[in-house]
Design a protein around this motif. Sequence first.
Motif, PDB file in Angstrom:
ATOM      1  N   GLU A  81       0.878  -1.170   0.000  1.00  0.00           N
ATOM      2  CA  GLU A  81       0.000   0.000   0.000  1.00  0.00           C
ATOM      3  C   GLU A  81       0.915   1.219   0.000  1.00  0.00           C
ATOM      4  O   GLU A  81       2.143   1.052   0.040  1.00  0.00           O
ATOM      5  N   THR A  83       0.344   4.376   1.897  1.00  0.00           N
ATOM      6  CA  THR A  83       0.272   5.318   3.018  1.00  0.00           C
ATOM      7  C   THR A  83       1.590   5.356   3.799  1.00  0.00           C
ATOM      8  O   THR A  83       2.102   6.434   4.127  1.00  0.00           O
ATOM      9  N   ARG A 109       0.249  -7.725  -2.863  1.00  0.00           N
ATOM     10  CA  ARG A 109      -0.077  -8.508  -1.656  1.00  0.00           C
ATOM     11  C   ARG A 109      -0.240  -9.962  -2.081  1.00  0.00           C
ATOM     12  O   ARG A 109      -0.937 -10.236  -3.067  1.00  0.00           O
ATOM     13  N   GLU A 111      -2.124 -12.498  -1.839  1.00  0.00           N
ATOM     14  CA  GLU A 111      -3.458 -12.937  -1.420  1.00  0.00           C
ATOM     15  C   GLU A 111      -3.901 -14.095  -2.294  1.00  0.00           C
ATOM     16  O   GLU A 111      -3.301 -14.362  -3.343  1.00  0.00           O
ATOM     17  N   GLY A 116     -11.686  -9.721  -8.497  1.00  0.00           N
ATOM     18  CA  GLY A 116     -11.647  -8.543  -7.629  1.00  0.00           C
ATOM     19  C   GLY A 116     -10.547  -8.602  -6.582  1.00  0.00           C
ATOM     20  O   GLY A 116     -10.411  -7.679  -5.777  1.00  0.00           O
ATOM     21  N   TYR A 118      -6.422  -9.453  -6.406  1.00  0.00           N
ATOM     22  CA  TYR A 118      -5.251  -9.784  -7.205  1.00  0.00           C
ATOM     23  C   TYR A 118      -4.004  -9.638  -6.344  1.00  0.00           C
ATOM     24  O   TYR A 118      -4.046  -9.038  -5.279  1.00  0.00           O
ATOM     25  N   GLN A 123      -4.185   1.186  -7.108  1.00  0.00           N
ATOM     26  CA  GLN A 123      -4.982   2.102  -6.283  1.00  0.00           C
ATOM     27  C   GLN A 123      -4.761   3.527  -6.766  1.00  0.00           C
ATOM     28  O   GLN A 123      -3.696   3.847  -7.296  1.00  0.00           O
ATOM     29  N   GLU A 127      -3.410  11.520   0.651  1.00  0.00           N
ATOM     30  CA  GLU A 127      -3.032  11.592   2.067  1.00  0.00           C
ATOM     31  C   GLU A 127      -2.857  13.069   2.409  1.00  0.00           C
ATOM     32  O   GLU A 127      -2.377  13.848   1.583  1.00  0.00           O
ATOM     33  N   ARG A 254     -11.231  -2.449   9.607  1.00  0.00           N
ATOM     34  CA  ARG A 254     -10.190  -2.277   8.587  1.00  0.00           C
ATOM     35  C   ARG A 254      -9.000  -3.222   8.820  1.00  0.00           C
ATOM     36  O   ARG A 254      -8.777  -3.733   9.900  1.00  0.00           O
ATOM     37  N   TYR A 258      -2.740   0.880  11.720  1.00  0.00           N
ATOM     38  CA  TYR A 258      -2.351   2.254  12.062  1.00  0.00           C
ATOM     39  C   TYR A 258      -3.521   3.199  12.295  1.00  0.00           C
ATOM     40  O   TYR A 258      -3.318   4.354  12.635  1.00  0.00           O
ATOM     41  N   TYR A 259      -4.750   2.738  12.101  1.00  0.00           N
ATOM     42  CA  TYR A 259      -5.874   3.678  12.179  1.00  0.00           C
ATOM     43  C   TYR A 259      -6.179   4.145  13.594  1.00  0.00           C
ATOM     44  O   TYR A 259      -6.112   3.378  14.557  1.00  0.00           O
ATOM     45  N   ALA A 277     -15.749  -4.028  -1.070  1.00  0.00           N
ATOM     46  CA  ALA A 277     -15.066  -2.807  -0.595  1.00  0.00           C
ATOM     47  C   ALA A 277     -14.238  -2.258  -1.751  1.00  0.00           C
ATOM     48  O   ALA A 277     -13.237  -2.836  -2.144  1.00  0.00           O
ATOM     49  N   ILE A 278     -14.702  -1.138  -2.310  1.00  0.00           N
ATOM     50  CA  ILE A 278     -13.978  -0.586  -3.462  1.00  0.00           C
ATOM     51  C   ILE A 278     -13.003   0.503  -3.026  1.00  0.00           C
ATOM     52  O   ILE A 278     -12.264   1.028  -3.850  1.00  0.00           O
ATOM     53  N   GLY A 279     -12.994   0.829  -1.741  1.00  0.00           N
ATOM     54  CA  GLY A 279     -12.029   1.810  -1.246  1.00  0.00           C
ATOM     55  C   GLY A 279     -12.140   1.928   0.255  1.00  0.00           C
ATOM     56  O   GLY A 279     -13.112   1.444   0.853  1.00  0.00           O
ATOM     57  N   GLY A 300      -6.245   9.811   5.061  1.00  0.00           N
ATOM     58  CA  GLY A 300      -6.279   9.601   3.618  1.00  0.00           C
ATOM     59  C   GLY A 300      -7.139   8.412   3.266  1.00  0.00           C
ATOM     60  O   GLY A 300      -7.798   7.818   4.124  1.00  0.00           O
TER      61      GLY A 300
HETATM   62  P1  HAM Z   1      -7.002  -1.108   1.981  1.00  0.00           P
HETATM   63  O1  HAM Z   1      -8.376  -1.200   2.526  1.00  0.00           O
HETATM   64  O2  HAM Z   1      -6.057  -2.198   2.310  1.00  0.00           O
HETATM   65  O3  HAM Z   1      -6.424   0.285   2.462  1.00  0.00           O
HETATM   66  O4  HAM Z   1      -7.068  -0.985   0.393  1.00  0.00           O
HETATM   67  C1  HAM Z   1      -7.865  -0.003  -0.222  1.00  0.00           C
HETATM   68  C2  HAM Z   1      -8.602  -0.602  -1.399  1.00  0.00           C
HETATM   69  O5  HAM Z   1      -7.684  -1.245  -2.302  1.00  0.00           O
HETATM   70  C3  HAM Z   1      -9.578  -1.703  -1.030  1.00  0.00           C
HETATM   71  O6  HAM Z   1     -10.816  -1.162  -0.620  1.00  0.00           O
HETATM   72  C4  HAM Z   1      -9.715  -2.452  -2.342  1.00  0.00           C
HETATM   73  O7  HAM Z   1     -10.640  -1.796  -3.201  1.00  0.00           O
HETATM   74  C5  HAM Z   1      -8.339  -2.334  -2.934  1.00  0.00           C
HETATM   75  N1  HAM Z   1      -7.604  -3.590  -2.709  1.00  0.00           N
HETATM   76  C6  HAM Z   1      -6.948  -3.977  -1.596  1.00  0.00           C
HETATM   77  N2  HAM Z   1      -6.403  -5.203  -1.772  1.00  0.00           N
HETATM   78  C7  HAM Z   1      -6.718  -5.588  -3.027  1.00  0.00           C
HETATM   79  C8  HAM Z   1      -6.442  -6.755  -3.811  1.00  0.00           C
HETATM   80  N3  HAM Z   1      -5.696  -7.759  -3.362  1.00  0.00           N
HETATM   81  N4  HAM Z   1      -6.942  -6.804  -5.086  1.00  0.00           N
HETATM   82  C9  HAM Z   1      -7.686  -5.792  -5.571  1.00  0.00           C
HETATM   83  N5  HAM Z   1      -7.964  -4.676  -4.884  1.00  0.00           N
HETATM   84  C10 HAM Z   1      -7.491  -4.560  -3.628  1.00  0.00           C
HETATM   85  C11 HAM Z   1      -5.182   0.763   2.151  1.00  0.00           C
HETATM   86  O8  HAM Z   1      -4.456   0.291   1.308  1.00  0.00           O
HETATM   87  C12 HAM Z   1      -4.822   2.030   2.888  1.00  0.00           C
HETATM   88  N6  HAM Z   1      -3.461   2.432   2.487  1.00  0.00           N
HETATM   89  C13 HAM Z   1      -5.835   3.124   2.608  1.00  0.00           C
HETATM   90  C14 HAM Z   1      -5.508   4.393   3.287  1.00  0.00           C
HETATM   91  C15 HAM Z   1      -4.934   5.495   2.764  1.00  0.00           C
HETATM   92  N7  HAM Z   1      -5.716   4.651   4.576  1.00  0.00           N
HETATM   93  C16 HAM Z   1      -5.290   5.877   4.853  1.00  0.00           C
HETATM   94  N8  HAM Z   1      -4.811   6.391   3.744  1.00  0.00           N
END
Ligand code: HAM
Length: 417
Positions: A81, A83, A109, A111, A116, A118, A123, A127, A254, A258-259, A277-279, A300
């Motif tokens: 990610e 952040t 990652r 996973e 949906g 990968y 992203q 921030e 979440r 860190y939240y 969860a799209i974001g 962010g």
């Molecule tokens: P996160 O919830 O881990 O947050 O990821 C944000 C979005 O990225 C998820 O809602 C999802 O849409 C997409 N996503 C995560 N993992 C995958 C995956 N393996 N395949 C497809 N899409 C994925 C963060 O990453 C934090 N950095 C958000 C943040 C920014 N918080 C504060 N600032």
Amino acid sequence: MPSFATSPGTRDILAPDAARWRAFQQVFADGVETAGFTHIIPPMFEDLGVFLRVGESTEIVTKEMYDFEDKGGRRIALRPEQTASVCRAFVEHRPTTPWKVWYAGPNFRYEKPQQGRYRQFDQVGVEVLGVDDPMLDAEVIGLAINFYRRLGLSGVEVRLNSLGDSGDRDRYSAALHAHFSGNADSLSPESRSTLERNPLRVLDSKRPEDASLIAAAPRMSDHLSEAAATHFSAVQDALRRAGVDFVVDDRLVRGLDYYRRTTFEFVSTRLTAAHTAIGGGGRYDGLVAALGGPDTSGIGFALGLDRTLLACDAEGVFGAPRSRIEVFVVDATGGREAESICAHLRAAGIGSDRAYDQRSMKAQMKSADRSGAALCIIVGDDERLAQSVIIRTMEGGSQQTVSRADLVSHVTRMLGH
Ligand code: HAM
């Protein structure tokens, strides 16, 4: 000879989707730059230690990190990610606050791949560092909502929660631990093991056998300090003033550690199963300090590009942009006419393409069809001698002969430029 295909959880993004990705990032950039955010491009890999700060007990760190030792003996990880990278950049460059940045790009990652989800996913995100004001929390959420609107999405729900300050979170975590461990026999084995690592994450379990214990679990809202509760209610007031609908969901924890205080997720009501969860995002007021910087608040979000486009597909909005080829040149005289006409049109900013290898007229017309061009220019021996061309509309097939000298002005008019 061996043949290769992409690794599990990765894909080639081909036309027309690749152009759709670019358009997605452009729409995002246009929106956030209008709100004062500047672009940051962090590296795709960094010292593993940067990413350990997102939470030693999270799956992202314990199971999913692409980490390795490089040839210089450094422990490196591909970013899961961005952040943590932004906070590391803040500590490294010490920009003046508020520091408002946006980013776009791939993350990694390990996973279990499925639709949906990968191993390499994209992203876009923002921030802001150095601002405590709850009005900012609402503004940041509003930015994402405006972006979804610009894409044409209507089925997006905002889930909102406060995880309190670090003391609140620890007290709540202890209360959850007491609640679940008192009834550990009725928990699923997976949740029993999660409980020892991170009691909050037990709330995320979707296993039916955990549902009744989760429903009876203590509530975060009862463990918020007065300051965190006041902040949270100010965020909600600001969202109401901005006309942003939201649902308070005090089971929203979440996947990153860190939240603090405000956390939120954007959920598509049109997608099903694991990838709704799209974001998501929130405040992470301790992260800069954990990376060796001064005490600095941060907030962010990141929006998953791959999943958001699946939501767009489900709603039938934000399709792939049209082909940039507006004119296809069919040359029955060997190719030199197509060469000079294409050069001429492209210099005038008109997207044009042609065939090669002296293909037959029929084959060239087929290519014209596939190109997505609105107009076809045909040159045979007669036209070459007369320094003219035939312009034919691909839809309808009406045609006219015009002189080469007037070609650009004719084409421009017919394309409606
Ligand atoms: P996160 O919830 O881990 O947050 O990821 C944000 C979005 O990225 C998820 O809602 C999802 O849409 C997409 N996503 C995560 N993992 C995958 C995956 N393996 N395949 C497809 N899409 C994925 C963060 O990453 C934090 N950095 C958000 C943040 C920014 N918080 C504060 N600032």
